[in-house]
Design a protein around this motif. Structure first.
Motif, PDB file in Angstrom:
ATOM      1  N   ALA A 107      45.246  30.199  74.622  1.00 18.46           N
ATOM      2  CA  ALA A 107      45.107  31.572  74.145  1.00 18.46           C
ATOM      3  C   ALA A 107      44.371  32.438  75.166  1.00 18.46           C
ATOM      4  O   ALA A 107      44.756  33.588  75.431  1.00 18.46           O
ATOM      5  CB  ALA A 107      44.380  31.591  72.806  1.00 18.46           C
ATOM      6  N   ALA A 108      43.309  31.890  75.767  1.00 13.59           N
ATOM      7  CA  ALA A 108      42.558  32.642  76.780  1.00 13.59           C
ATOM      8  C   ALA A 108      43.410  32.884  78.022  1.00 13.59           C
ATOM      9  O   ALA A 108      43.371  33.972  78.608  1.00 13.59           O
ATOM     10  CB  ALA A 108      41.280  31.883  77.149  1.00 13.59           C
ATOM     11  N   GLN A 109      44.175  31.897  78.439  1.00  9.09           N
ATOM     12  CA  GLN A 109      45.072  32.077  79.585  1.00  9.09           C
ATOM     13  C   GLN A 109      46.079  33.188  79.307  1.00  9.09           C
ATOM     14  O   GLN A 109      46.355  34.029  80.179  1.00  9.09           O
ATOM     15  CB  GLN A 109      45.808  30.775  79.893  1.00  9.09           C
ATOM     16  CG  GLN A 109      44.955  29.716  80.560  1.00  9.09           C
ATOM     17  CD  GLN A 109      45.750  28.463  80.864  1.00  9.09           C
ATOM     18  OE1 GLN A 109      46.675  28.100  80.141  1.00  9.09           O
ATOM     19  NE2 GLN A 109      45.385  27.770  81.934  1.00  9.09           N
ATOM     20  N   THR A 110      46.633  33.200  78.116  1.00  7.38           N
ATOM     21  CA  THR A 110      47.618  34.226  77.755  1.00  7.38           C
ATOM     22  C   THR A 110      46.965  35.600  77.694  1.00  7.38           C
ATOM     23  O   THR A 110      47.536  36.589  78.174  1.00  7.38           O
ATOM     24  CB  THR A 110      48.263  33.879  76.398  1.00  7.38           C
ATOM     25  OG1 THR A 110      48.833  32.573  76.457  1.00  7.38           O
ATOM     26  CG2 THR A 110      49.353  34.879  76.042  1.00  7.38           C
ATOM     27  N   LEU A 111      45.777  35.677  77.136  1.00  4.60           N
ATOM     28  CA  LEU A 111      45.094  36.955  76.999  1.00  4.60           C
ATOM     29  C   LEU A 111      44.725  37.554  78.355  1.00  4.60           C
ATOM     30  O   LEU A 111      44.883  38.766  78.570  1.00  4.60           O
ATOM     31  CB  LEU A 111      43.835  36.785  76.142  1.00  4.60           C
ATOM     32  CG  LEU A 111      42.984  38.039  75.919  1.00  4.60           C
ATOM     33  CD1 LEU A 111      43.781  39.112  75.183  1.00  4.60           C
ATOM     34  CD2 LEU A 111      41.717  37.691  75.142  1.00  4.60           C
ATOM     35  N   PHE A 112      44.278  36.730  79.281  1.00  3.36           N
ATOM     36  CA  PHE A 112      43.761  37.251  80.554  1.00  3.36           C
ATOM     37  C   PHE A 112      44.765  37.185  81.707  1.00  3.36           C
ATOM     38  O   PHE A 112      44.576  37.864  82.715  1.00  3.36           O
ATOM     39  CB  PHE A 112      42.490  36.492  80.953  1.00  3.36           C
ATOM     40  CG  PHE A 112      41.307  36.823  80.102  1.00  3.36           C
ATOM     41  CD1 PHE A 112      40.580  37.990  80.317  1.00  3.36           C
ATOM     42  CD2 PHE A 112      40.924  35.985  79.063  1.00  3.36           C
ATOM     43  CE1 PHE A 112      39.486  38.303  79.523  1.00  3.36           C
ATOM     44  CE2 PHE A 112      39.835  36.292  78.265  1.00  3.36           C
ATOM     45  CZ  PHE A 112      39.111  37.456  78.494  1.00  3.36           C
TER      46      PHE A 112
ATOM     47  N   GLU B 219      47.684  37.760  88.614  1.00  2.00           N
ATOM     48  CA  GLU B 219      46.475  38.574  88.714  1.00  2.00           C
ATOM     49  C   GLU B 219      45.817  38.655  87.345  1.00  2.00           C
ATOM     50  O   GLU B 219      46.485  38.807  86.320  1.00  2.00           O
ATOM     51  CB  GLU B 219      46.832  39.972  89.203  1.00  2.00           C
ATOM     52  CG  GLU B 219      45.658  40.925  89.287  1.00  2.00           C
ATOM     53  CD  GLU B 219      46.077  42.328  89.699  1.00  2.00           C
ATOM     54  OE1 GLU B 219      45.188  43.185  89.828  1.00  2.00           O
ATOM     55  OE2 GLU B 219      47.283  42.551  89.874  1.00  2.00           O
ATOM     56  N   ALA B 220      44.494  38.535  87.317  1.00  2.00           N
ATOM     57  CA  ALA B 220      43.784  38.623  86.046  1.00  2.00           C
ATOM     58  C   ALA B 220      43.955  40.013  85.462  1.00  2.00           C
ATOM     59  O   ALA B 220      43.563  41.008  86.065  1.00  2.00           O
ATOM     60  CB  ALA B 220      42.301  38.308  86.244  1.00  2.00           C
TER      61      ALA B 220
ATOM     62  N   TRP C 123      38.723  33.852  84.524  1.00  2.00           N
ATOM     63  CA  TRP C 123      38.632  32.396  84.594  1.00  2.00           C
ATOM     64  C   TRP C 123      37.429  31.857  83.831  1.00  2.00           C
ATOM     65  O   TRP C 123      37.490  30.742  83.277  1.00  2.00           O
ATOM     66  CB  TRP C 123      38.571  31.945  86.051  1.00  2.00           C
ATOM     67  CG  TRP C 123      39.875  32.071  86.766  1.00  2.00           C
ATOM     68  CD1 TRP C 123      40.279  33.107  87.555  1.00  2.00           C
ATOM     69  CD2 TRP C 123      40.956  31.144  86.749  1.00  2.00           C
ATOM     70  NE1 TRP C 123      41.561  32.883  88.037  1.00  2.00           N
ATOM     71  CE2 TRP C 123      41.989  31.668  87.559  1.00  2.00           C
ATOM     72  CE3 TRP C 123      41.153  29.903  86.140  1.00  2.00           C
ATOM     73  CZ2 TRP C 123      43.196  31.012  87.773  1.00  2.00           C
ATOM     74  CZ3 TRP C 123      42.356  29.235  86.350  1.00  2.00           C
ATOM     75  CH2 TRP C 123      43.356  29.789  87.149  1.00  2.00           C
ATOM     76  N   GLU C 124      36.331  32.602  83.794  1.00  2.00           N
ATOM     77  CA  GLU C 124      35.167  32.093  83.075  1.00  2.00           C
ATOM     78  C   GLU C 124      35.469  31.988  81.584  1.00  2.00           C
ATOM     79  O   GLU C 124      34.981  31.061  80.911  1.00  2.00           O
ATOM     80  CB  GLU C 124      33.936  32.965  83.315  1.00  2.00           C
ATOM     81  CG  GLU C 124      34.043  34.395  82.847  1.00  2.00           C
ATOM     82  CD  GLU C 124      34.494  35.338  83.959  1.00  2.00           C
ATOM     83  OE1 GLU C 124      35.671  35.213  84.351  1.00  2.00           O
ATOM     84  OE2 GLU C 124      33.704  36.190  84.384  1.00  2.00           O
TER      85      GLU C 124
END
Length: 348
Positions: free
Chosen positions: A33-38, A145-146, A208-209
């Protein structure tokens, strides 16, 4: 590969393999979920694609081996391999590169050795390493890219980029990873100058954090549920941290500890990859040695090797050492004070 004989009493885990693997997938969802969000839709697409290829490849090999396909597929281990690769691969990895990684993991690293329980190496990391060595450009230039999900390329745009593998189009949406950027720029700049780059944002490593924090939360859930023990993750992070404190305190020369811990695949590697129950060390003492050595190798390769992130190679190198570690760190035999160690006839 000889098995270590352990005396009774033997305990039987209440959970089946399929249920354990299901919990691993559930625990990985915050990280996904965090990977998808950021970073956009790329990892989610990779996960779905890699799981589908993993199940298809496992079914095909089981059929060729004349094994009961449904019986072995329901243990969910193929799905976990696909999940781990989908989480590890760059967001815009071309579909054929992902397919090569997954098929290599299932066919070469798992089924070729006899299937679940017989593989000496972590299948997902074998697939990742093969893809990285075979397609170095695709595996190092397709990191997104973030950007928050609503500012990132849409679902269909991302699908088209992955399906076509058009590097020119993808270049507009990609950026070097924080570890890669720091490693290449610190040779000619100071840490303050390097950290101005948009890759780092206002935190340790932009986006990434949060991803590493989410995988940490999922890993703690696995420990709380006793799916894994704390030994390998804690030893890995301690080994990485001690190496960084010993050799990398000067941020103008080497990446700081915060970047090692909260950028790249550190938490995913510590809690979900290095803890593979088949290819990891077995005793508690062995797990501590195994995890600490992986952490040390990650630092060595990141700092002086050719690859900015080194989880896959570090895990595979220590998979080689697991029989040696297990031989010299057997658990205490029930009813005895000291474990049997070393060469027979020379026991203390």
């Amino acid at each position: 590969m000889a098995l270590i004989q352990q005396s009774s009493p033997h305990t039987r885990h209440a959970r089946s393999t399929s249920r354990i693997m299901l919990w691993v997938m559930i625990a990985a969802l915050p990280g996904l979920a965090a990977q998808t969000l950021f970073f956009g839709w790329g990892n989610l697409i990779n996960v779905v694609w890699c799981i589908a290829i993993a199940i298809g490849a496992e079914a095909a090999v089981l059929s060729l081996r004349k094994k009961p396909v449904a019986f072995f597929l329901k243990d969910n281990t193929a799905a976990v391999t696909g999940l781990l690769l989908g989480l590890s691969l760059p967001q815009f990895t071309p579909w054929w590169v992902s397919a090569v990684a997954v098929i290599s993991a299932i066919v070469l690293a798992k089924q070729l050795y006899g299937g679940l329980g017989s593989n000496p190496f972590n299948p997902a990391m074998v697939g990742y390493a093969i893809a990285l060595i075979s397609f170095p450009v695709a595996m190092t230039t397709n990191w997104a890219e973030a950007n928050m999900l609503w500012n990132a390329p849409g679902l269909m745009e991302t699908l088209r980029a992955i399906a076509s593998g058009g590097q020119t189009t993808v270049d507009a949406w990609t950026m070097a990873t924080p570890l890669d950027e720091y490693k290449h720029q610190i040779a000619s700049r100071t840490a303050a100058e390097v950290l101005i780059h948009p890759t780092f944002g206002e935190g340790v490593a932009r986006g990434w954090e949060w991803v590493n924090g989410a995988f940490l939360a999922g890993g703690l859930l696995l420990i709380a549920l006793r799916i894994i023990t704390w030994h390998i993750p804690v030893a890995l992070l301690a080994g990485l941290g001690l190496m960084s404190l010993a050799f990398g305190t000067n941020a103008d020369l080497y990446a700081p500890l915060s970047l090692h811990l909260l950028a790249g695949g550190t938490m995913l590697g510590a809690f979900f990859i290095a803890t593979d129950p088949v290819s990891a060390a077995t005793s508690h003492q062995g797990k501590l040695i195994y995890g600490a050595c992986i952490g040390a190798l990650i630092y060595l390769i990141r700092s002086w090797g050719n690859y900015p992130d080194a989880v896959a190679f570090s895990v595979l190198l220590m998979n080689f050492a697991v029989p040696f570690i297990d031989h010299y760190t057997p658990p205490r035999t029930y009813g005895h004070h000291k474990p049997r160690r070393g060469v027979p006839g020379k026991q203390g």
